[in-house]
Structure formats: C-alpha cells, structure tokens
Scaffold this motif. Structure first.
Motif, PDB file in Angstrom:
ATOM      1  N   THR A  23       0.827  -1.202   0.000  1.00  0.00           N
ATOM      2  CA  THR A  23       0.000   0.000   0.000  1.00  0.00           C
ATOM      3  C   THR A  23       0.864   1.257   0.000  1.00  0.00           C
ATOM      4  O   THR A  23       2.084   1.198   0.194  1.00  0.00           O
ATOM      5  N   LEU A  24       0.219   2.384  -0.180  1.00  0.00           N
ATOM      6  CA  LEU A  24       0.923   3.660  -0.157  1.00  0.00           C
ATOM      7  C   LEU A  24       1.657   3.845   1.172  1.00  0.00           C
ATOM      8  O   LEU A  24       2.818   4.271   1.191  1.00  0.00           O
ATOM      9  N   ASP A  25       1.011   3.517   2.275  1.00  0.00           N
ATOM     10  CA  ASP A  25       1.657   3.684   3.584  1.00  0.00           C
ATOM     11  C   ASP A  25       2.907   2.822   3.716  1.00  0.00           C
ATOM     12  O   ASP A  25       3.923   3.266   4.261  1.00  0.00           O
ATOM     13  N   VAL A  26       2.852   1.603   3.205  1.00  0.00           N
ATOM     14  CA  VAL A  26       4.014   0.713   3.242  1.00  0.00           C
ATOM     15  C   VAL A  26       5.148   1.308   2.411  1.00  0.00           C
ATOM     16  O   VAL A  26       6.301   1.356   2.842  1.00  0.00           O
ATOM     17  N   ARG A  27       4.816   1.786   1.230  1.00  0.00           N
ATOM     18  CA  ARG A  27       5.835   2.344   0.343  1.00  0.00           C
ATOM     19  C   ARG A  27       6.433   3.625   0.919  1.00  0.00           C
ATOM     20  O   ARG A  27       7.638   3.842   0.861  1.00  0.00           O
ATOM     21  N   LYS A  28       5.594   4.463   1.514  1.00  0.00           N
ATOM     22  CA  LYS A  28       6.114   5.680   2.144  1.00  0.00           C
ATOM     23  C   LYS A  28       7.027   5.342   3.315  1.00  0.00           C
ATOM     24  O   LYS A  28       8.058   6.000   3.512  1.00  0.00           O
ATOM     25  N   ALA A  29       6.688   4.317   4.073  1.00  0.00           N
ATOM     26  CA  ALA A  29       7.510   3.932   5.220  1.00  0.00           C
ATOM     27  C   ALA A  29       8.895   3.475   4.783  1.00  0.00           C
ATOM     28  O   ALA A  29       9.901   3.842   5.404  1.00  0.00           O
ATOM     29  N   THR A  32      10.944   6.459   3.719  1.00  0.00           N
ATOM     30  CA  THR A  32      11.389   7.229   4.885  1.00  0.00           C
ATOM     31  C   THR A  32      12.588   6.551   5.543  1.00  0.00           C
ATOM     32  O   THR A  32      13.588   7.207   5.864  1.00  0.00           O
ATOM     33  N   GLU A  60      -2.446   7.952  -5.806  1.00  0.00           N
ATOM     34  CA  GLU A  60      -1.476   7.441  -4.837  1.00  0.00           C
ATOM     35  C   GLU A  60      -0.053   7.522  -5.391  1.00  0.00           C
ATOM     36  O   GLU A  60       0.893   7.787  -4.652  1.00  0.00           O
ATOM     37  N   GLU A  63       1.020  11.013  -4.822  1.00  0.00           N
ATOM     38  CA  GLU A  63       1.291  11.220  -3.394  1.00  0.00           C
ATOM     39  C   GLU A  63       2.630  10.591  -3.002  1.00  0.00           C
ATOM     40  O   GLU A  63       3.398  11.183  -2.240  1.00  0.00           O
ATOM     41  N   GLU A  64       2.902   9.399  -3.516  1.00  0.00           N
ATOM     42  CA  GLU A  64       4.192   8.768  -3.227  1.00  0.00           C
ATOM     43  C   GLU A  64       5.335   9.641  -3.750  1.00  0.00           C
ATOM     44  O   GLU A  64       6.340   9.831  -3.076  1.00  0.00           O
ATOM     45  N   HIS A  67       5.961  12.511  -1.496  1.00  0.00           N
ATOM     46  CA  HIS A  67       6.673  12.026  -0.312  1.00  0.00           C
ATOM     47  C   HIS A  67       8.162  11.837  -0.629  1.00  0.00           C
ATOM     48  O   HIS A  67       9.026  12.264   0.139  1.00  0.00           O
TER      49      HIS A  67
END
Length: 121
Positions: A23-29, A32, A60, A63-64, A67
C-alpha cells in the motif's frame, strides 16, 4: 506484507523488496527508512515488486512522489522497478514518468536481469 531493503556493495546498488499488500503507507515507510540511512548515498536502486498484491492508483502514485521529493538522496539516481503484472507495469510507467526529473531516471521492468543490467549501466 514485506518491505525491506538491503545494500549490495559488490554491485553498488540498493535492492528494495516488497511483497504482499504494498500500500501507499508501506511504500512511504520504506522510503522514509531509506532516506535516513547514510549508507545508501550514491547508490542506484532496484525495486522488486513482483510479489505485490496491491497496485497504487494514479493519485497514490502522485502522493508517493510528493513524499519521495523531500529526499535529496534520489538526486542522480537510476531507479529500476520490477513488476509482475500488466496493471503494475502501467502504473509504474506512470510512477517513473512522475518520478523522473533532471536528476532521477526511473523505468519499470518485467524482467529482473534486464532491470539489473540497466541499473548497473
């Protein structure tokens, strides 16, 4: 879900591996975490997403990219993105076009060896 990266010093690359629900959150993490690692400076990136079960939407993808833009560690890098499905290939072509700039070159691939050859060239 798996999201990790390792540094292959012999090849001079970062290998990121993602599997499951990417997911987007996984990829952003993972971006980071990558951005905070001083050992990745100057290394090109090979992202293996062949086992991802989730494909980002166009919003998304943007958004990625927003980020990722905050991390100067991408300057001067080549990023090869390996995918396993047609939809992933299409979305990652979009991601590569959004990601590319004067200091970043990105391309999606279906074949691991072809991606590795390109990122090492």
């Amino acid at each position: 879900m798996e999201a990790r990266y390792e540094i292959d010093r012999s090849k001079g690359i970062v290998l990121a591996i993602m599997a499951g629900e990417c997911t987007l959150d996984v990829r952003k993490a993972i971006w980071t975490e990558y951005s905070q690692d001083p050992d990745v400076d100057g290394l090109n990136i090979l992202i293996d997403m062949r086992d991802c079960a989730y494909t980002l939407s166009p919003d998304e993808v943007r958004e990625e990219r927003r980020h990722m833009a905050q991390f100067s560690k991408l300057d001067g890098r080549k990023i090869a993105i390996i995918v396993g499905r047609d939809l992933q290939y299409g979305m990652n072509r979009l991601a590569a076009s959004v990601l590319e700039g004067p200091d970043v070159e990105a391309r999606p691939f279906r074949d691991y060896d072809e991606a590795l050859d390109w990122v090492l060239s």
